[in-house]
Structure formats: structure tokens, C-alpha cells
Design a protein around this motif. Sequence first.
Motif, mmCIF file in Angstrom:
data_model
loop_
_atom_site.group_PDB
_atom_site.id
_atom_site.type_symbol
_atom_site.label_atom_id
_atom_site.label_comp_id
_atom_site.label_asym_id
_atom_site.label_seq_id
_atom_site.Cartn_x
_atom_site.Cartn_y
_atom_site.Cartn_z
ATOM 1 N N ARG A 158 0.831 -1.214 0.000
ATOM 2 C CA ARG A 158 0.000 0.000 0.000
ATOM 3 C C ARG A 158 0.864 1.264 0.000
ATOM 4 N NH1 ARG A 158 -5.112 -1.324 2.319
ATOM 5 N NH2 ARG A 158 -5.590 -3.480 1.690
ATOM 6 N N CYS A 159 1.819 1.331 0.946
ATOM 7 C CA CYS A 159 2.641 2.549 1.059
ATOM 8 C C CYS A 159 4.056 2.340 0.535
ATOM 9 C CB CYS A 159 2.691 3.039 2.498
ATOM 10 S SG CYS A 159 3.531 1.924 3.643
ATOM 11 N N HIS A 160 4.388 1.094 0.144
ATOM 12 C CA HIS A 160 5.685 0.756 -0.458
ATOM 13 C C HIS A 160 6.863 0.959 0.499
ATOM 14 C CE1 HIS A 160 3.377 0.598 -4.132
ATOM 15 N NE2 HIS A 160 3.047 1.870 -4.021
ATOM 16 N N ARG A 161 6.590 0.937 1.794
ATOM 17 C CA ARG A 161 7.681 1.040 2.757
ATOM 18 C C ARG A 161 8.367 -0.316 2.879
ATOM 19 N NH1 ARG A 161 7.040 4.297 8.287
ATOM 20 N NH2 ARG A 161 7.113 5.952 6.723
ATOM 21 N N ILE A 162 9.693 -0.326 2.743
ATOM 22 C CA ILE A 162 10.479 -1.567 2.769
ATOM 23 C C ILE A 162 11.279 -1.623 4.065
ATOM 24 C CG2 ILE A 162 12.278 -2.893 1.599
ATOM 25 C CD1 ILE A 162 11.474 -1.463 -0.983
ATOM 26 N N SER A 163 11.271 -2.785 4.704
ATOM 27 C CA SER A 163 11.992 -2.954 5.962
ATOM 28 C C SER A 163 12.674 -4.314 5.987
ATOM 29 C CB SER A 163 11.029 -2.874 7.160
ATOM 30 O OG SER A 163 10.309 -1.665 7.161
ATOM 31 N N PRO A 164 13.858 -4.383 6.625
ATOM 32 C CA PRO A 164 14.464 -5.706 6.859
ATOM 33 C C PRO A 164 13.565 -6.538 7.756
ATOM 34 C CG PRO A 164 16.067 -3.952 7.200
ATOM 35 C CD PRO A 164 14.731 -3.291 7.059
ATOM 36 N N ILE A 165 13.610 -7.828 7.593
ATOM 37 C CA ILE A 165 12.715 -8.713 8.343
ATOM 38 C C ILE A 165 13.250 -8.961 9.740
ATOM 39 C CG2 ILE A 165 11.893 -11.120 8.459
ATOM 40 C CD1 ILE A 165 11.573 -11.037 5.455
ATOM 41 N N MET A 166 12.340 -8.907 10.725
ATOM 42 C CA MET A 166 12.649 -9.344 12.085
ATOM 43 C C MET A 166 12.191 -10.784 12.227
ATOM 44 S SD MET A 166 11.805 -6.303 14.774
ATOM 45 C CE MET A 166 12.111 -7.439 16.101
ATOM 46 N N TRP A 167 13.066 -11.631 12.740
ATOM 47 C CA TRP A 167 12.780 -13.060 12.823
ATOM 48 C C TRP A 167 12.310 -13.415 14.228
ATOM 49 C CZ3 TRP A 167 12.753 -15.206 8.160
ATOM 50 C CH2 TRP A 167 13.526 -14.600 7.159
ATOM 51 N N PRO A 168 11.173 -14.126 14.345
ATOM 52 C CA PRO A 168 10.632 -14.461 15.667
ATOM 53 C C PRO A 168 11.598 -15.252 16.543
ATOM 54 C CG PRO A 168 8.978 -14.855 13.959
ATOM 55 C CD PRO A 168 10.264 -14.537 13.258
#
Length: 481
Positions: free
Chosen positions: A46-56
Motif C-alpha cells: 500500500r505505502c511501499h515502505r520496505i523494511s528488513p525482516i525481524m525473525w521471531p
Amino acid sequence: MSESISAPLLALNFCTNPACSAFGSVNATDYSMAKDRRNPQIACIRCHRISPIMWPDELSDEIRSQDEYIQHNLSSCSNKKCPNLGHNIQLYPEQYYAFGFSGDKRRYRCKACQKTLVDRFSVTNPHLKVHVTILALILTGFSLKEVADKLTIQAKTLNDHLKSMANMCRQKSTVFDHHWHNSAKRLLLGTDYCHLQPESDNGVLWICSADLDSHYVPQQTFNLSHKNRANSRRLIAKDTVTSINTAPSHPASHALIDVLQAWRVNHHNRSHRSNPLHNKTQLNYPVTSLLVTPLYSATAHFMQLDQWMDDKEHVVFSMPFEPMLANGALYGSPRLRHNNALDLIYQMDDAQWSEHKAGSKPQVLSINKYDKPWSLSEQWRLRGKAEQRAICQVVEQHLSLKQAHQLPKLSPISQYMDRFHAMFKSCVNEPRRKRRPEGLLPLLDIYRAWHNLCHQNKPGETPAVKAGISEKPLSLEQLLQ
């Protein structure tokens, strides 16, 4: 593809852009994931914000690491598979049997797992006089070297005393923290961060949360780890350097709007908005410890607070304009979010803003059409410029805009951190400690307990007294006995 995004992964990687229609959504169709082996990322469509993934699993490791630090050497069950893990004997006596003595110290057995433990704090501190002298000297500005010289003891002996004092202070803090958590149905918490050693460039951050009503500090966290798990994705590699080295943007003037705009530009220039270490092309990496990615530490910090918030009707998290803290609060407060009990607020004030004086009617301040709008209020003076306050309600549940502009300032947290750096300046800036920051952790445990239980902002009023969990200030002897 979005189909491959699991529910546990989305619970930690949902969209945190409050201006986006998918804000907080855990619907997999709102996201896409790039499975780059070196840098996997998730994007909101929707807003095209990209973030590195946080792993559980990595976050679980960080929470476990923080729990182990908090519970280390305390009088509680240490069996990691026991439901009584970390439950202090003083606070949960019904979970233990009295089991005789070990020398002069009381011994207990856990009712759940039958593990035997010795309460090392059940006897009088045999070094009380020395410990009180050490604490009195370091609180009045003497360096550790000067303290060792005055007491004619070796540096290693002094460090051993400090570690023993820190254990006693953490034991005291555990008891008062428990009473603080149970003291109120509504909480107003402020959170801020700074570099633990500002002149060292070692990447160690210090995150603090304080009750803005009583100034009691219930939680402080550092992005340090002593355990190296192979291929751990939450740790910052020793040889990692960022590809972005953008000079920080400076405000055009001291006006709050210009400062706010400069902060926004700095956040957008980061390789990852939630990583304040984004432009460190070189780190004086700690020798014996490991650096944790700041967002993992911040999220675990708020999860430590969230586990005590089951019965809270309303909690306000107020913080400076820092995406790392806001995202950590969103990811780390699932119970509060699901119970609709959380207000999350960015707050910026002029230095002379008065808490006890009403401001003007808040006016909408639109910084960027892609960000959630801020609001600005002013306090006019007879002479000189008006003092301003800017507020952004990232999550609003219970507070109106007018009520948000009447909140206390965040200065108690910054004063708490600044006082530590001033009181222990010689230790913080000591050259050999630049790459050995773990040596400061005992001092920080002692300092937090002293601040909460002994330090008087007004005669007879410590943060613990003001919070209603202590009848009077503790003396240094009472703190360390």
C-alpha cells in the motif's frame, strides 16, 4: 511472494506507517517479501515502505538473553524449563519450600521442579561498610582508580565489590519493580535512548523507560549480547560496514519545526529507518561482547514491559521522534494493542516549555503528505518568542489531541541519562573501556537502584516514594545490606 509469509512473521513485521491504510495489518495479501539470502526484506504494497525482516526466533533469543541478565544471581529458580523461572523467593514464597540452611544462608526448593537454591541475600552483607564507602565515593565523582587508591585495594578487588553491589541492587530493584508494576491501572511511560559511551563509537545503545509521573525507572536495556549463536541474524557482524555514510542534516534554525524537519530527513536518509547505527562505516566493536541490531533490543525492551501490563486499562508510551523506539513499542506490545489499551506518541518540546501552563489550541502541522500529521501548540510569553510543543499521535485510543498536549515532558529520562554520564564521566570515557562496555553494566545496575530508591528530587521524595511503593528514602546502608 505474500503467500509465503507466515502468521508469526507478520506479527513482527506488519506495516508501522501510521499514515498507511494497512497500518498494523496482519493480512498476508498486504505484503510482499524479497528472499534475498543476505538481506531479506518485507514491503507493504500500500505505502511501499520496505523494511528488513525481524525473525521471531531471533527475537526470542534476545528476550531470553535479557531475562538471563536480569535474573542472574538473584534468589529465584534458574531451571529454564520451570514455570517458576525468575520468580523471586521474596515475591513468590508460595512457590518454594524452606529447605534448611547452607552455612548461614537459607536454602529453598522449588515446588514445581524440585531444584534447590540458596538465598545469598538472607544474611547480612559482610562487606557492608566497604560497599557503602565505595558507593559514597563514586557518587561524589571519584574515579574507580582513585577509589582503589583511597581504599588501598587492587582494581580487580574493586571490580569484584562492584559486581557484588550490583547483584544486591538488582535484588532490591526486582522487589520494588514488582510493586511498581502492581501500583496503578493507568501508566504514563516515557522512553528515550542514547549512546552508552558517546565518545567511543562502539555502537552500544542505552534504552530507558521511566514513569513520567513519579520518575521511577522500571526498565533499561543495552544492545549487547555475551552469547554467539552461529549465523545469528539479530547480531551485527564484526566486519559489517554500511554502504551509506550520509552526513547528518542540521536544522536551519532552533525553531521546533526546523528541528523536526531535520530529524525527518535524517530518518529517511538511513538505510533502515529503525537503525540509528545506519551510517557507521566503522565501529570500535566490543572485544568480548557482541552487538545486537537496535530494533531487536528495543522490541525486547517493550516486551519486558508488556508482560506486566495484563491488568492495565490504559498505557501511554511517549518518546522523542525516533522510529526505532516507536516500531519497538508497536512490535513489543501485542497485549496492549489487542486490548486497545495503548496510546503511542511522538513528543518534541522547546527547552522552556512549562508543564504547568496551558498552551494554545493545537494546530495541524503537515510535514509530509506520506507521514501522519503532527500538531503544534504554543505558550506565549510577555517578552521573547513563544515556546512550542509538537505532538504526533502514532496510535490514539484514549487521549484526545488536547490531552496529548498536556502530557509531562520527557526531560526526566534525559536528565537520568545525563546524570549518569556526568557522575561517572571518568569511567565512561576511559580509553580502555571503549571496547569493553560490559564493564559499565554493574555501575548502571547500582545507579538505577540508587536513583529509584535513594536519590531525592525534593526532601524526602524519591521516585519510589512518589510512586507510592516506598514509605521513605533508603539510605546507602539499606540499599546495600
